[in-house]
Design a protein around this motif. Structure first.
Motif, PDB file in Angstrom:
ATOM      1  N   MET A 178       0.829  -1.195   0.000  1.00  0.00           N
ATOM      2  CA  MET A 178       0.000   0.000   0.000  1.00  0.00           C
ATOM      3  C   MET A 178       0.871   1.256   0.000  1.00  0.00           C
ATOM      4  SD  MET A 178      -3.120   0.910   0.037  1.00  0.00           S
ATOM      5  CE  MET A 178      -4.209   2.187   0.484  1.00  0.00           C
ATOM      6  N   ASN A 179       1.905   1.266   0.819  1.00  0.00           N
ATOM      7  CA  ASN A 179       2.811   2.396   0.897  1.00  0.00           C
ATOM      8  C   ASN A 179       3.511   2.620  -0.447  1.00  0.00           C
ATOM      9  OD1 ASN A 179       4.135   4.534   2.033  1.00  0.00           O
ATOM     10  ND2 ASN A 179       5.774   3.284   2.904  1.00  0.00           N
ATOM     11  N   GLU A 180       3.864   1.530  -1.142  1.00  0.00           N
ATOM     12  CA  GLU A 180       4.496   1.625  -2.451  1.00  0.00           C
ATOM     13  C   GLU A 180       3.548   2.244  -3.463  1.00  0.00           C
ATOM     14  OE1 GLU A 180       5.911  -2.209  -3.526  1.00  0.00           O
ATOM     15  OE2 GLU A 180       7.445  -2.251  -1.962  1.00  0.00           O
ATOM     16  N   ASP A 181       2.271   1.906  -3.365  1.00  0.00           N
ATOM     17  CA  ASP A 181       1.267   2.483  -4.270  1.00  0.00           C
ATOM     18  C   ASP A 181       1.172   3.996  -4.077  1.00  0.00           C
ATOM     19  OD1 ASP A 181       0.735  -0.022  -5.273  1.00  0.00           O
ATOM     20  OD2 ASP A 181      -1.083  -0.315  -4.056  1.00  0.00           O
ATOM     21  N   ILE A 182       1.174   4.421  -2.836  1.00  0.00           N
ATOM     22  CA  ILE A 182       1.091   5.860  -2.537  1.00  0.00           C
ATOM     23  C   ILE A 182       2.330   6.576  -3.065  1.00  0.00           C
ATOM     24  CG2 ILE A 182       1.059   7.562  -0.681  1.00  0.00           C
ATOM     25  CD1 ILE A 182      -0.695   5.579   0.909  1.00  0.00           C
ATOM     26  N   GLN A 183       3.494   5.959  -2.884  1.00  0.00           N
ATOM     27  CA  GLN A 183       4.727   6.560  -3.389  1.00  0.00           C
ATOM     28  C   GLN A 183       4.704   6.666  -4.910  1.00  0.00           C
ATOM     29  OE1 GLN A 183       7.918   4.198  -1.798  1.00  0.00           O
ATOM     30  NE2 GLN A 183       7.962   5.296   0.167  1.00  0.00           N
ATOM     31  N   LEU A 184       4.214   5.617  -5.558  1.00  0.00           N
ATOM     32  CA  LEU A 184       4.135   5.618  -7.020  1.00  0.00           C
ATOM     33  C   LEU A 184       3.166   6.698  -7.504  1.00  0.00           C
ATOM     34  CD1 LEU A 184       4.901   4.403  -9.736  1.00  0.00           C
ATOM     35  CD2 LEU A 184       3.092   2.698  -9.412  1.00  0.00           C
ATOM     36  N   ILE A 185       2.015   6.776  -6.868  1.00  0.00           N
ATOM     37  CA  ILE A 185       1.023   7.800  -7.239  1.00  0.00           C
ATOM     38  C   ILE A 185       1.605   9.192  -7.023  1.00  0.00           C
ATOM     39  CG2 ILE A 185      -1.191   8.809  -6.576  1.00  0.00           C
ATOM     40  CD1 ILE A 185      -2.157   5.901  -6.022  1.00  0.00           C
TER      41      ILE A 185
END
Length: 72
Positions: free
Chosen positions: A1-8
């Motif tokens: 989830m944290n990786e998704d936020i960073q990517l976004i």
């Protein structure tokens, strides 16, 4: 989830930077077009002035020839 936020977040920043680049390019293109138009106008003015000077020189030569101040 944290990786998704960073990517976004990274994608959002990249999109913002890309949009900023596009806006700058458009502003530069507009400035170039305006400068080109100004240069074209100056070039036309230069051509007109060259013709005017040639005409004045020719008129002066004709005048001097008619008045006997310069050999034909």
């Amino acid at each position: 989830m944290n990786e998704d936020i960073q990517l976004i977040t990274r994608l959002s920043v990249a999109r913002f930077r890309l949009n900023h680049c596009v806006e700058q390019m458009q502003a530069h293109e507009k400035a170039i077009a305006e400068h080109k138009a100004a240069l074209d106008a100056l070039f036309d003015q230069r051509i007109d002035l060259i013709h005017e000077v040639r005409s004045l020189v020719l008129s002066e030569k004709i005048s001097r020839t008619v008045n006997g101040k310069e050999p034909a």
